[in-house]
Design a protein around this motif. Structure first.
Motif, mmCIF file in Angstrom:
data_model
loop_
_atom_site.group_PDB
_atom_site.id
_atom_site.type_symbol
_atom_site.label_atom_id
_atom_site.label_comp_id
_atom_site.label_asym_id
_atom_site.label_seq_id
_atom_site.Cartn_x
_atom_site.Cartn_y
_atom_site.Cartn_z
ATOM 1 N N LEU B 111 -45.504 23.066 5.741
ATOM 2 C CA LEU B 111 -46.507 22.958 6.809
ATOM 3 C C LEU B 111 -46.399 24.140 7.776
ATOM 4 O O LEU B 111 -47.409 24.691 8.223
ATOM 5 N N GLY B 112 -45.176 24.533 8.077
ATOM 6 C CA GLY B 112 -44.961 25.670 8.968
ATOM 7 C C GLY B 112 -45.551 26.951 8.404
ATOM 8 O O GLY B 112 -46.176 27.735 9.126
ATOM 9 N N GLY B 113 -45.364 27.152 7.108
ATOM 10 C CA GLY B 113 -45.925 28.351 6.461
ATOM 11 C C GLY B 113 -47.440 28.337 6.496
ATOM 12 O O GLY B 113 -48.088 29.349 6.803
ATOM 13 N N LEU B 114 -48.017 27.176 6.211
ATOM 14 C CA LEU B 114 -49.482 27.033 6.255
ATOM 15 C C LEU B 114 -49.981 27.295 7.673
ATOM 16 O O LEU B 114 -50.967 28.020 7.877
ATOM 17 N N GLY B 115 -49.273 26.736 8.643
ATOM 18 C CA GLY B 115 -49.666 26.923 10.042
ATOM 19 C C GLY B 115 -49.700 28.394 10.432
ATOM 20 O O GLY B 115 -50.623 28.844 11.110
ATOM 21 N N ILE B 116 -48.708 29.131 9.994
ATOM 22 C CA ILE B 116 -48.648 30.555 10.345
ATOM 23 C C ILE B 116 -49.793 31.326 9.709
ATOM 24 O O ILE B 116 -50.392 32.200 10.339
ATOM 25 N N LEU B 117 -50.111 31.008 8.460
ATOM 26 C CA LEU B 117 -51.221 31.706 7.793
ATOM 27 C C LEU B 117 -52.523 31.475 8.546
ATOM 28 O O LEU B 117 -53.283 32.403 8.812
ATOM 29 N N VAL B 118 -52.778 30.222 8.897
ATOM 30 C CA VAL B 118 -54.004 29.874 9.607
ATOM 31 C C VAL B 118 -53.992 30.540 10.989
ATOM 32 O O VAL B 118 -54.990 31.101 11.450
ATOM 33 N N LEU B 119 -52.804 30.506 11.614
ATOM 34 C CA LEU B 119 -52.669 31.057 12.958
ATOM 35 C C LEU B 119 -52.856 32.563 12.964
ATOM 36 O O LEU B 119 -53.615 33.112 13.768
#
Ligand SMILES: [K+]
Ligand SMILES: [K+]
Lengths: 469, 469
Positions: B111-119
């Motif tokens: 989830l953290g990795g996905l969050g960073i990509l979106v961010l």
């Protein structure tokens, strides 16, 4: 030096050759200043002058042929450490060296301090290099320049102040002796320490450094170290009774604040460690060591390497600060940190208010954004070089089988590149850099040189565009 | 997770609460993106989202109540280490934890990795913060944006790619098992490691990390770590058969060059140390560890803390590099170092030729000087925070009587703030951060948070101007 050698019945020849060469370099510098040099000529001159004096300064050590200094690599290390006002030593036994050789180290440092003052005001600030022009913003050199129409004039005024402060310190030290409160302070020691205090350089002919002298001498040294790392333009105005420059200087407040803040932190830690009881000795040990490190002088009155992790690390951080620009101090200097801090605060503001336009202001005047970037570049490059040098010191020592702690390597890397002097571990304040392998010492020699003349004069020499017409 | 807990007959409740909250945060993020947020709202959202998920992610560990994770500070450390894709662990015994708890760590990281990509693509690049807009220059995100008219569109494309790569990795790992070359790789492990590889996150339910699996699995992990730290816009175009973006990317060349260069240096050192004979094992151990550190993943296949000073220090320096901007990688990132290096070269040139005007060019396009300054600021502030954190770790450990070497502290400071994971000493790749005092752990929790969302979103919250309307 030759006369001193004669006086002390020591060999004279070692001091004649370098004196002639140093004089020649000095004269060519003098002549050069009368012209209108471009940056290329200035960089080449500055880089080669420091290197030449370092090489020449090696001779007395090798020719005298005593102790660890007889080794050419050690001699070069000591000489470069001298002319760059670093103060890192490879001497492990002070007793085997003649008084003339020990005084030669002091003279090298005094010349190095004078060279930096002339250079900082006379050449580098004209070239607007790496944020050096900030010093003008901060201290309005142009007012001084108005007094004396040419660059050399300003440089000569500040050089005169430097000579005057050195003489004043000799006088004060001898007066203390006359008053009976500094029995160990003979003429030789008074001159030797005056030469390396205002220069924030830190060599001492005494193995115990300033710890060899009485408390009152130590306090006097604190005062002159502090003055040596104060902007000389501010000092010049002070010497004429004008205190407005001092009161207007934001940088001075930061410099003073860093010293006082570190004193409070280190003093508290030492007290809690039970190192000293509450009293003058605690205060003196703290103020002396903190001032010595922050001004980049590098004297010691106690072996601070024996302190606990807390105070040792605060001193380590203090190495990166340095005193005020436009003084004899080394390291990154409070002016750059002040600009870095102010810019970062501004950037936090504009991150939230992207439409806002807010110049960074220093003592009320806006600084040009190109200058801000230069300051960031200089600071970042310094920190990166320190990091790479640390790793090199560790890996090279491991290769050579020399036992160096990580903190010892960090300290030695910072202390040589930022021209402070003592580090931690065997290169501590009462130790020596002698145990490092020759390869490490030679790299340190190069880094002392690069650091003292503010990186750019040497690194530009490595670019192809420098040598193309 | 709840289903997994049911499947493995482990308690279900711990996973229900955080799932609901995480979903709620996710939905509010989604809704937020449809509006047109200013930087203030964006910073507040990003900072609070990461913090909220970290706090909520703590619950399963505390509620499960096993081993070191039962302690609230440890649980918070593990959770923040998860959502920030750091991968530093406080687990000292993997056997006492249920499979559901261990999978929860993996899910947090994914989830953290996905969050960073979106961010990175969706919010920060729009705000032109701290050099993030460079990513656009380098990869021409606008071409992607043209395909999909709104930010969420781009974010969704890259998120889809992330999901796809994760699924592909599960498939490849299971195929290897089916082919009989990865006997230890069951479905659980395939999913667990796929979740934390493309995320360059580095948690593993295995105490031996990827060292628990066969050589071919290790090579596959190398490939996916490398891909995870490659700019996702470049990957998107590659996935559509367009290789021009990759070939045009100067940053990719630097990223690849750093990895290959470090492999040559570390490999040579390990060979000379007699650590491995010349062969596949030497190559694999070197390539795996170097890729793991430079991509900021933090997996290990061997205990690199047992290596000699040389290779350990090269890995330490590698921590500061990071992979490409616009990926899941952490640390400073190759794009910033590329800009720093190019600008420094330019500055050396203009130092010698003050009249010359030379913009810094990236993949042929001139970069704005304000962006260059932002990059310098970000890099310098990162390095300064690392230095201060190191000193804090040393001094705090000394205060608490925990024995930490200087290099261990440096590694732990870099590894948490730059979100890598393992360090050296007791916090090495097969070790644990558990022995650090609680005060140190809590500061590290804060620094993982600050580092992962690129400093500014948190630090602006500390300014007064942020809260004034
Ligand atoms: K010094
Ligand atoms: K990681």
């Amino acid at each position: 030096m030759g006369l001193l050698a004669v006086g002390y019945r020591e060999p004279v020849v070692p001091f004649l050759v370098p004196f002639v060469v140093t004089l020649a370099v000095g004269l060519s510098l003098e002549r050069f200043e009368r012209g209108d040099p471009g940056p290329r000529e200035a960089f080449l001159l500055v880089a080669s002058a420091w290197l030449a004096v370092a090489l020449v300064g090696t001779l007395p050590f090798v020719l005298a042929g005593n102790g660890t200094l007889a080794d050419p690599v050690n001699a070069l290390f000591e000489s470069m450490s001298g002319i760059t006002t670093t103060g890192a030593t490879v001497i492990d036994d002070f007793a085997v060296h003649g008084r003339a050789v020990l005084m030669w180290r002091q003279v090298l440092q005094w010349l190095g301090g004078l060279g930096i003052l002339v250079l900082a005001v006379g050449l580098l600030s004209e070239l607007s290099m790496s944020g050096a022009q900030l010093m003008e913003t901060e201290t309005r050199t142009q007012d001084v320049t108005k007094l004396t129409p040419r660059i050399e004039g300003t440089a000569r005024l500040l050089g005169g102040l430097y000579v005057g402060l050195t003489a004043l310190m000799v006088f004060v030290l001898l007066a203390l002796r006359a008053a009976g409160v500094a029995p160990e302070m003979d003429l030789y020691n008074a001159v030797a320490h005056a030469l390396t205090t205002v220069a924030t350089a830190g060599f001492s002919p005494e193995a115990e450094s300033v710890g060899a002298f009485s408390p009152v001498v130590q306090w006097v040294v604190v005062a002159f170290m502090f003055v040596g790392a104060t902007n000389f333009v501010v000092l010049y105005h002070l010497s004429r009774g004008d205190t407005t420059r001092l009161r207007d200087s934001e940088e001075f407040r930061v410099y003073l604040g860093v010293v006082l803040g570190a004193v409070v932190v280190v003093g508290t830690m030492l007290f809690l460690d039970g190192e000293y009881p509450l009293g003058e000795e605690l205060l003196r040990a703290t103020v002396f060591q903190v001032t010595s490190i922050v001004t980049t002088t590098g004297y010691a009155t106690v072996d601070f390497d024996l302190w606990s992790a807390g105070p040792r690390h605060v001193l380590f951080l203090g190495m990166f600060v340095g005193g005020m620009a436009g003084s004899t101090t080394c390291s990154i200097k409070t002016l750059r940190w002040l600009v870095v801090g102010k810019t970062f605060r501004r950037d936090l503001f504009t991150a939230v208010h992207p439409q806002a336009i807010r110049p960074v202001r220093l003592s009320g005047r806006a600084i040009d954004e190109g200058t801000v970037r230069d300051v960031y570049t200089y600071t970042l490059v310094s920190v990166v070089i320190f990091g790479l040098l640390t790793v090199f010191v560790v890996v090279d020592a491991a290769r050579a089988g020399v036992e160096v702690t990580e903190f010892g390597a960090m300290g030695a890397a910072a202390s040589t590149f930022l021209n402070i002097g003592p580090a931690f571990g065997f290169a501590g304040p009462y130790g020596s850099y002698e145990p490092f392998p020759d390869s490490t010492k030679l790299v340190m020699v190069a880094m002392m040189w690069v650091g003292r003349i503010e990186i750019f004069p040497v690194l530009t020499l490595l670019t192809r565009s420098f040598w193309r017409s």
